[in-house]
Design a protein around this motif. Structure first.
Motif, short mmCIF file in Angstrom:
data_model
loop_
_atom_site.label_atom_id
_atom_site.label_comp_id
_atom_site.label_asym_id
_atom_site.label_seq_id
_atom_site.Cartn_x
_atom_site.Cartn_y
_atom_site.Cartn_z
N ILE A 55 -49.30 -23.00 -4.96
CA ILE A 55 -50.12 -23.41 -3.81
C ILE A 55 -49.67 -24.77 -3.30
O ILE A 55 -49.55 -24.98 -2.08
CB ILE A 55 -51.61 -23.41 -4.20
CG1 ILE A 55 -52.08 -21.97 -4.38
CG2 ILE A 55 -52.44 -24.12 -3.14
CD1 ILE A 55 -53.46 -21.84 -4.99
N TYR A 58 -46.53 -24.31 -1.37
CA TYR A 58 -46.78 -23.65 -0.08
C TYR A 58 -47.35 -24.67 0.91
O TYR A 58 -46.94 -24.71 2.07
CB TYR A 58 -47.75 -22.48 -0.27
CG TYR A 58 -48.04 -21.74 1.02
CD1 TYR A 58 -47.09 -20.91 1.59
CD2 TYR A 58 -49.25 -21.90 1.67
CE1 TYR A 58 -47.33 -20.23 2.77
CE2 TYR A 58 -49.51 -21.23 2.84
CZ TYR A 58 -48.56 -20.39 3.39
OH TYR A 58 -48.82 -19.73 4.57
N LEU A 82 -51.68 -16.32 -2.67
CA LEU A 82 -52.08 -17.22 -1.59
C LEU A 82 -53.33 -16.72 -0.88
O LEU A 82 -54.21 -17.51 -0.52
CB LEU A 82 -50.93 -17.41 -0.60
CG LEU A 82 -49.71 -18.15 -1.15
CD1 LEU A 82 -48.56 -18.12 -0.15
CD2 LEU A 82 -50.06 -19.57 -1.53
N PHE A 87 -55.74 -18.69 1.83
CA PHE A 87 -54.80 -18.88 2.94
C PHE A 87 -54.78 -17.63 3.81
O PHE A 87 -54.80 -16.51 3.30
CB PHE A 87 -53.40 -19.19 2.43
CG PHE A 87 -53.28 -20.53 1.79
CD1 PHE A 87 -53.07 -21.66 2.55
CD2 PHE A 87 -53.39 -20.66 0.41
CE1 PHE A 87 -52.97 -22.91 1.95
CE2 PHE A 87 -53.29 -21.90 -0.19
CZ PHE A 87 -53.08 -23.03 0.58
#
Length: 143
Positions: A55, A58, A82, A87
């Motif tokens: 995470i 990302y 995710l 997300f």
């Protein structure tokens, strides 16, 4: 005399523990997997610490493709992880788009002999982005 009895007791307990460890080691060696055995099942979940790192990467701008390669998992696993973290992956992917000036410059450089790989590294974009930029020059000249 008491000290001698204690020492002997400790010695024999250690000998029993050593014998037990030797037996466990022999069992472990005899139970190793052979090459013809069924493969181990694929890991379906990631450890919490790996999820946290994934995470963070990302959020720092890494794409799901990069994350899948970096963490040696499937892209679907990255996407599922995710999504579970909240997300929204339906939003258009964050693509490093080239400005019109950069596209024009890339076309000039390509026409003067630069390779696609050099252009990719120069602008920090994927090959498909360079291909689209070069293709748009062909479409402009045809119209």
């Amino acid at each position: 005399m008491v000290d001698v009895v204690g020492l002997l007791r400790n010695y024999f307990q250690q000998a029993r523990k050593t014998a037990k460890l030797a037996e466990l080691l022999a069992t472990a060696r005899s139970s190793t997997r052979e090459a013809a055995d069924r493969p181990l099942p694929r890991q379906n979940t990631l450890h919490r610490s790996v999820v946290k790192l994934l995470i963070e990467d990302y959020e720092a701008g890494a794409s799901p493709y990069e994350l899948a390669e970096r963490y040696n998992v499937r892209r679907n696993t990255v996407g599922d992880t995710l999504r579970r973290a909240g997300f929204d992956l339906t939003v258009k992917a964050k693509r490093a788009a080239l400005s019109e000036e950069q596209k024009a410059e890339a076309r000039r450089l390509f026409a003067s002999g630069a390779t696609r790989r050099e252009l990719m590294e120069m602008y920090g974009v994927s090959e498909s982005t360079i291909r689209r930029a070069l293709r748009s020059s062909v479409e402009l000249t045809m119209s």
